[in-house]
Design a protein around this motif. Sequence first.
Motif, PDB file in Angstrom:
ATOM      1  N   VAL A  97       0.826  -1.126   0.232  1.00  0.00           N
ATOM      2  CA  VAL A  97       0.357  -0.172   0.266  1.00  0.00           C
ATOM      3  C   VAL A  97       0.379   1.139  -0.464  1.00  0.00           C
ATOM      4  CG1 VAL A  97      -2.216   1.538   1.057  1.00  0.00           C
ATOM      5  CG2 VAL A  97      -1.869  -1.224   1.419  1.00  0.00           C
ATOM      6  N   TYR A  98       0.740   1.925  -1.104  1.00  0.00           N
ATOM      7  CA  TYR A  98       1.258   3.477  -0.846  1.00  0.00           C
ATOM      8  C   TYR A  98       0.385   4.697  -0.093  1.00  0.00           C
ATOM      9  CZ  TYR A  98       5.495   1.482  -2.826  1.00  0.00           C
ATOM     10  OH  TYR A  98       6.887   0.981  -2.883  1.00  0.00           O
ATOM     11  N   GLY A  99       0.274   5.245   1.466  1.00  0.00           N
ATOM     12  CA  GLY A  99      -0.606   5.746   1.018  1.00  0.00           C
ATOM     13  C   GLY A  99      -2.135   5.748   1.153  1.00  0.00           C
ATOM     14  N   LYS A 100      -2.921   5.352   0.088  1.00  0.00           N
ATOM     15  CA  LYS A 100      -4.316   4.841  -0.127  1.00  0.00           C
ATOM     16  C   LYS A 100      -4.987   4.492  -1.081  1.00  0.00           C
ATOM     17  CE  LYS A 100      -7.433   9.165   2.439  1.00  0.00           C
ATOM     18  NZ  LYS A 100      -7.200  10.264   1.709  1.00  0.00           N
ATOM     19  N   GLU A 101      -3.166   4.048  -1.780  1.00  0.00           N
ATOM     20  CA  GLU A 101      -3.350   3.515  -3.421  1.00  0.00           C
ATOM     21  C   GLU A 101      -3.056   2.015  -2.380  1.00  0.00           C
ATOM     22  OE1 GLU A 101      -1.177   4.628  -6.670  1.00  0.00           O
ATOM     23  OE2 GLU A 101      -1.538   3.181  -7.845  1.00  0.00           O
ATOM     24  N   ARG A 102      -3.620   0.666  -3.756  1.00  0.00           N
ATOM     25  CA  ARG A 102      -3.396  -0.542  -3.081  1.00  0.00           C
ATOM     26  C   ARG A 102      -2.284  -0.820  -4.687  1.00  0.00           C
ATOM     27  NH1 ARG A 102      -5.556  -2.771   1.027  1.00  0.00           N
ATOM     28  NH2 ARG A 102      -5.241  -4.629   0.692  1.00  0.00           N
ATOM     29  N   ASP A 122      -2.494  -5.623  -4.256  1.00  0.00           N
ATOM     30  CA  ASP A 122      -3.794  -5.891  -3.431  1.00  0.00           C
ATOM     31  C   ASP A 122      -3.924  -7.567  -4.248  1.00  0.00           C
ATOM     32  OD1 ASP A 122      -5.767  -4.858  -2.327  1.00  0.00           O
ATOM     33  OD2 ASP A 122      -6.826  -4.553  -3.896  1.00  0.00           O
ATOM     34  N   ASP A 138       3.767  -5.438   2.599  1.00  0.00           N
ATOM     35  CA  ASP A 138       2.621  -5.090   3.709  1.00  0.00           C
ATOM     36  C   ASP A 138       1.343  -5.894   3.993  1.00  0.00           C
ATOM     37  OD1 ASP A 138       3.605  -2.111   3.580  1.00  0.00           O
ATOM     38  OD2 ASP A 138       2.480  -1.431   2.167  1.00  0.00           O
TER      39      ASP A 138
END
Lengths: 330, 280
Positions: free
Chosen positions: A22-27, A30, A66
């Motif tokens: 995950v980067y910030g809100k972006e998966r 995934d 993550d």
Amino acid sequence: METRKWEQANGLAVEATGLVKVYGKERAVDGVDLVIPRGTVYGFLGPNGAGKTTTIRMLSTLIQPDDGSASIFGHDLKTESAAIKSRISLTGQYASIDEDLTGIENLVLISRLMGYTTKEAKQRASELLLAFGLEQAAKRQVKKYSGGMRRRIDIAASIVVTPDLLFLDEPTTGLDPRSRNQVWEIVRALVGTGTTVLLTTQNLEEADQLADRIAVINHGKIIAEGTSSELKASVGTGTLTVQLLEATDQSKAASIIEQKLGAAVHVSTDGVTLSAQAKDSSIVAEALGELGKEKIGISDFALGRPSLDEVFLTLTGQSASDQPTEEEHS
Amino acid sequence: MSVQIDQDHTEYQEVHPLKAVAGGKRPDPPSAMASTMAFAHRALLRIKHVPEQMFDVTVFPIIFLLMFTYLFGGAIAGSTGEYLQFLLPGILVMTVSQITMYTGIDLNNDIRKGIFDRFRTLPIWLPSALIGALLVDVIRYSLASAIMIGLGLILGFRPEGGALGVVGAVLVILLFSFSFSWIWTAAGIIMRSEKSLMMVSFLVVFPLTFVSNVFVDPSTLPSWLQGFVNINPISILATAVRGLMHGNGTWEQVGWVVVVSAIFVVIFAPLTMYLYRRKE
Ligand SMILES: Nc1ncnc2c1ncn2[C@@H]1O[C@H](COP(=O)(O)OP(=O)(O)O)[C@@H](O)[C@H]1O
Ligand SMILES: [Mg+2]
């Protein structure tokens, strides 16, 4: 099954379950699952920003997932990175060599870092330069190399010691066809000696040409996986294209084909070329027979295997080539 | 795609990839010493190919020394010759400390290009990538010191500590600079661009070097500022270097430099390596 036995005897090069980054809100990645048998080429196909580089960076120990887990040749990614590093090699998306140094200096450096003595390193570097068609450019700074030469020296640096698993991140993006063929030749030769290759590409033909199995990735998720022919089969046999002698037969021919194939017929602007998706080849024969019975003259016909582009379109609802173009990020 | 450069038609030389497959037994991973030496060799090659990077260690010292001696020297101490006796050790300390930040800039560049990723996937003792580069930086600092002292001698600097004192002073500077560089390697990994790294470095280096005993005698300062000047690592180094050059140094002064250097290494070397491994 044949492959099953072979897998058990040789083990897996990569086994990953539920990888997430995950980067910030972006998966960015995934929930990726991967199984790559040894000695095969695995293609990671997806548009820009799909999560290909991020997945490769996790598998090559550069960044930590993550969530999820993975093992490389049975070594756990989280706890045994040293063991993994001694068996893998990465050719990143952007040249991972010192552009201010010459070709030979770069290869000598990497050879020494792989454990060769300075003397052995020099010999190994010369061997590689020769093999990669770079000996005439050996003493030139890499920043003066063309795109194809850069890619080759980059791959050469990755196989100073032949790795058991080689990651190639978009090895041919931006290369002219001839340089691209050279890279393909190199990949095939490596696989021939037993190296497992995981390569990413945005190029459907490349995956088709090189990869034993292909995973199609989009928005961090694998949306299809299989051999090239399996993927193609999932969208039907292909496209039937019929060329009529007379444009006046157009509507009659179109309705016959539509009825037989059960698919929408596309008429090109010339008025004589009709095409439609075919589910299997037997009905194609029937459709052609029917056209003959109705005395509709045909100058040419073809049953094209679906391209991976069509596969991509079917799977994602968008064409791979419509994707936005490359944007660099760190 | 950039323009294809192909001066001597080498672009499409034949490839023979099968010949590239390594024969023989795979070598054992290199020792820490061997990989450090390989990285040091890389740094030397970089100097050979990018000689401009020697500007900061050759031109800076000359400009700084001339500027401070002739522009400000007369005004502060009355005569340039006398002022040089006091000033040169301090200017030397200041110059070399400022040059240390280029270590961080080099690393930052490596990270933004892909080579950092390659190093991190090699089966090596990772700190060697930085130590190798820092060792060559030490050579650059020696060169900067030699140039400045040489010019100082021409201009009338007469160290009472003799050759031995001067060599001792330079060794103390090198120890300090090597240790101080670890701050910049850590910063070089954190900062996104060379520009922001430069900014941060100036913000750290300028107050440290100017609010020190390099230019002025701390006893002339307000007491709250004296406190800072006295614990400022640059002051501690300048005191030891002056002492050695003037032949009245003490072990205590040198001891403090060793302590300060050790603190830098103990904090910033592990921090750098932690950041280096974890960089995304
Ligand atoms: N270091 C990073 N910081 C923030 N976002 C990132 C980072 N790396 C990748 N991303 C984002 O994750 C997504 C997947 O990127 P990437 O794995 O590079 O895709 P691909 O290689 O398939 O083009 C993109 O949207 C990208 O912007
Ligand atoms: Mg990518």
